[in-house]
Scaffold this motif. Sequence first.
Motif, PDB file in Angstrom:
ATOM      1  N   ARG A  54       4.580   6.283   5.477  1.00 52.82           N
ATOM      2  CA  ARG A  54       4.260   4.956   5.254  1.00 52.82           C
ATOM      3  C   ARG A  54       3.083   4.731   4.252  1.00 52.82           C
ATOM      4  NH1 ARG A  54       3.011   2.224  10.442  1.00 52.82           N
ATOM      5  NH2 ARG A  54       5.326   2.731  10.865  1.00 52.82           N
ATOM      6  N   TYR A  55       2.406   5.709   3.945  1.00 55.85           N
ATOM      7  CA  TYR A  55       1.314   5.468   2.933  1.00 55.85           C
ATOM      8  C   TYR A  55       1.144   6.505   2.004  1.00 55.85           C
ATOM      9  CZ  TYR A  55       0.220   1.711   6.349  1.00 55.85           C
ATOM     10  OH  TYR A  55       0.389   0.616   7.183  1.00 55.85           O
ATOM     11  N   CYS A  56       2.385   7.163   1.758  1.00 58.66           N
ATOM     12  CA  CYS A  56       2.177   7.909   0.617  1.00 58.66           C
ATOM     13  C   CYS A  56       1.447   9.373   1.025  1.00 58.66           C
ATOM     14  CB  CYS A  56       1.787   7.189  -0.589  1.00 58.66           C
ATOM     15  SG  CYS A  56       2.902   6.182  -1.385  1.00 58.66           S
ATOM     16  N   PRO A  82       0.826  -1.318   0.004  1.00 60.52           N
ATOM     17  CA  PRO A  82      -0.162  -0.017  -0.136  1.00 60.52           C
ATOM     18  C   PRO A  82       0.917   1.268   0.098  1.00 60.52           C
ATOM     19  CG  PRO A  82       0.130  -1.034   2.039  1.00 60.52           C
ATOM     20  CD  PRO A  82       0.506  -1.993   1.157  1.00 60.52           C
ATOM     21  N   GLY A  83       2.101   1.032   0.356  1.00 59.16           N
ATOM     22  CA  GLY A  83       2.876   2.303   0.444  1.00 59.16           C
ATOM     23  C   GLY A  83       3.610   2.790  -0.889  1.00 59.16           C
ATOM     24  N   HIS A  84       3.407   1.805  -1.862  1.00 61.39           N
ATOM     25  CA  HIS A  84       3.951   2.119  -3.279  1.00 61.39           C
ATOM     26  C   HIS A  84       3.211   3.125  -3.786  1.00 61.39           C
ATOM     27  CE1 HIS A  84       6.160   1.176  -7.017  1.00 61.39           C
ATOM     28  NE2 HIS A  84       4.771   1.333  -7.661  1.00 61.39           N
ATOM     29  N   ALA A  85       3.961   3.870  -4.719  1.00 61.46           N
ATOM     30  CA  ALA A  85       3.135   5.234  -5.532  1.00 61.46           C
ATOM     31  C   ALA A  85       2.546   4.804  -6.337  1.00 61.46           C
ATOM     32  CB  ALA A  85       4.279   6.436  -5.453  1.00 61.46           C
ATOM     33  N   TRP A  86       1.374   3.990  -6.212  1.00 62.61           N
ATOM     34  CA  TRP A  86       0.635   3.488  -7.355  1.00 62.61           C
ATOM     35  C   TRP A  86      -0.055   4.427  -8.147  1.00 62.61           C
ATOM     36  CZ3 TRP A  86       1.589  -1.349  -8.784  1.00 62.61           C
ATOM     37  CH2 TRP A  86       1.919  -2.397  -7.809  1.00 62.61           C
ATOM     38  N   ARG A  87      -0.004   4.202  -9.682  1.00 62.21           N
ATOM     39  CA  ARG A  87      -0.934   4.902 -10.436  1.00 62.21           C
ATOM     40  C   ARG A  87      -1.672   3.764 -11.317  1.00 62.21           C
ATOM     41  NH1 ARG A  87       3.019   8.614 -14.015  1.00 62.21           N
ATOM     42  NH2 ARG A  87       3.391   6.799 -15.019  1.00 62.21           N
ATOM     43  N   VAL A  88      -2.502   4.312 -11.970  1.00 64.62           N
ATOM     44  CA  VAL A  88      -3.668   3.644 -12.747  1.00 64.62           C
ATOM     45  C   VAL A  88      -3.008   2.654 -13.725  1.00 64.62           C
ATOM     46  CG1 VAL A  88      -5.676   3.390 -14.045  1.00 64.62           C
ATOM     47  CG2 VAL A  88      -5.725   4.996 -12.163  1.00 64.62           C
ATOM     48  N   ASP A  89      -2.082   3.220 -14.535  1.00 68.09           N
ATOM     49  CA  ASP A  89      -1.320   2.437 -15.521  1.00 68.09           C
ATOM     50  C   ASP A  89      -0.667   1.602 -14.998  1.00 68.09           C
ATOM     51  OD1 ASP A  89       0.466   4.264 -14.289  1.00 68.09           O
ATOM     52  OD2 ASP A  89       1.477   4.838 -16.370  1.00 68.09           O
ATOM     53  N   ALA A  90       0.204   1.700 -13.628  1.00 68.46           N
ATOM     54  CA  ALA A  90       1.145   0.644 -13.099  1.00 68.46           C
ATOM     55  C   ALA A  90       0.042  -0.463 -12.780  1.00 68.46           C
ATOM     56  CB  ALA A  90       1.842   1.119 -12.039  1.00 68.46           C
ATOM     57  N   LEU A  91      -0.985  -0.244 -12.041  1.00 65.84           N
ATOM     58  CA  LEU A  91      -2.032  -1.253 -11.503  1.00 65.84           C
ATOM     59  C   LEU A  91      -2.613  -2.052 -12.921  1.00 65.84           C
ATOM     60  CD1 LEU A  91      -3.845   0.520  -8.767  1.00 65.84           C
ATOM     61  CD2 LEU A  91      -2.092  -1.521  -8.621  1.00 65.84           C
ATOM     62  N   LEU A 139      -7.716   2.200  -3.454  1.00 68.69           N
ATOM     63  CA  LEU A 139      -6.457   2.265  -2.865  1.00 68.69           C
ATOM     64  C   LEU A 139      -6.286   3.414  -1.636  1.00 68.69           C
ATOM     65  CD1 LEU A 139      -3.047   1.901  -2.703  1.00 68.69           C
ATOM     66  CD2 LEU A 139      -3.221   3.758  -4.482  1.00 68.69           C
ATOM     67  N   ARG A 140      -7.074   4.473  -1.897  1.00 68.29           N
ATOM     68  CA  ARG A 140      -7.094   5.573  -0.763  1.00 68.29           C
ATOM     69  C   ARG A 140      -7.959   4.797   0.346  1.00 68.29           C
ATOM     70  NH1 ARG A 140      -7.803   9.113  -5.442  1.00 68.29           N
ATOM     71  NH2 ARG A 140     -10.204   8.801  -5.227  1.00 68.29           N
ATOM     72  N   LYS A 141      -9.069   4.304   0.071  1.00 68.92           N
ATOM     73  CA  LYS A 141      -9.571   3.561   1.147  1.00 68.92           C
ATOM     74  C   LYS A 141      -8.940   2.452   2.066  1.00 68.92           C
ATOM     75  CE  LYS A 141     -14.053   1.515   2.286  1.00 68.92           C
ATOM     76  NZ  LYS A 141     -15.253   0.936   2.007  1.00 68.92           N
ATOM     77  N   TRP A 142      -8.208   1.706   1.154  1.00 68.07           N
ATOM     78  CA  TRP A 142      -7.312   0.783   1.956  1.00 68.07           C
ATOM     79  C   TRP A 142      -6.175   1.326   2.613  1.00 68.07           C
ATOM     80  CZ3 TRP A 142      -7.029  -3.875   3.805  1.00 68.07           C
ATOM     81  CH2 TRP A 142      -6.116  -4.540   3.998  1.00 68.07           C
TER      82      TRP A 142
END
Length: 254
Positions: A220-222, A160-169, A196-199
């Motif tokens: 920890r959670y960006c 969850p602490g990864h800087a996820w973007r929609v394209d990466a997911l 992601l934000r809710k988690w």
Amino acid sequence: MPKIDRLSALMSRFELSVTLCDPRSANFQIVGQAGSDDPTCLILAGQGGGIAQIAGGGNVLLSAHVTWGGAQNPLFAALQRIVRHSLEEDDDMRAIVTLLLSEQRATRCGSASVLNRLAEVLVVRLMRGQIEAAHVETGLLGGLADPRLSRAIVAIHDTPGHAWRVDALAEVAGLSVSHFSELFREAVGVTPLAYLRKWRLVLARQDIERGDRVQRVAQRYCYGSTEALSRAMSQAYGASPMQIRKTAQAAANA
């Protein structure tokens, strides 16, 4: 491609507890046919409901109350109102149920702990069956039932602490961004980034309740700052991180 574990992250974050109780307050039951002690069905109530009177004309062999993180656990919150699982053609589950009922009747030394552990196994297998059967409505179970979306959801749960973007997911799921976004919203009911934000908020609340520093949790959670985390938690929970911590400490000391 190796199979991914769709439950471990959730099980590590939310404590599963199964306690024997009066049928009137149960949300989990083992039921047999009327007048018989032979188990035929498991019943689990989701979304915080109970199952009094649900067994109908069946013979209730065991009643329990299952807790698994409450409303914060997206998996339990995604369950149908009533989940029924037949034991007629499930020899593995039937064997566990038979052992559990034997422990209940014998009341041997340590039987309470054994009963709790066996009931936990039954609940986990029920969850697994719900995912694998894909007999689910919109929600987390719907997303986990899709092998493509489940890869992205597990990635969110695990990191969850990864800087996820929609394209990466979308790349994790093996889909185009547009197709991934559409499927995710249809199955889960929210956008990938909203989930992601809710988690992250669920995990941040858990960490703060157990005493972690707000600044460390924000990093920890960006969240860009403690102020950003405080705003997000106030919007989601109606309380600041410090208020949430104080409430948790008061409950622990009560």
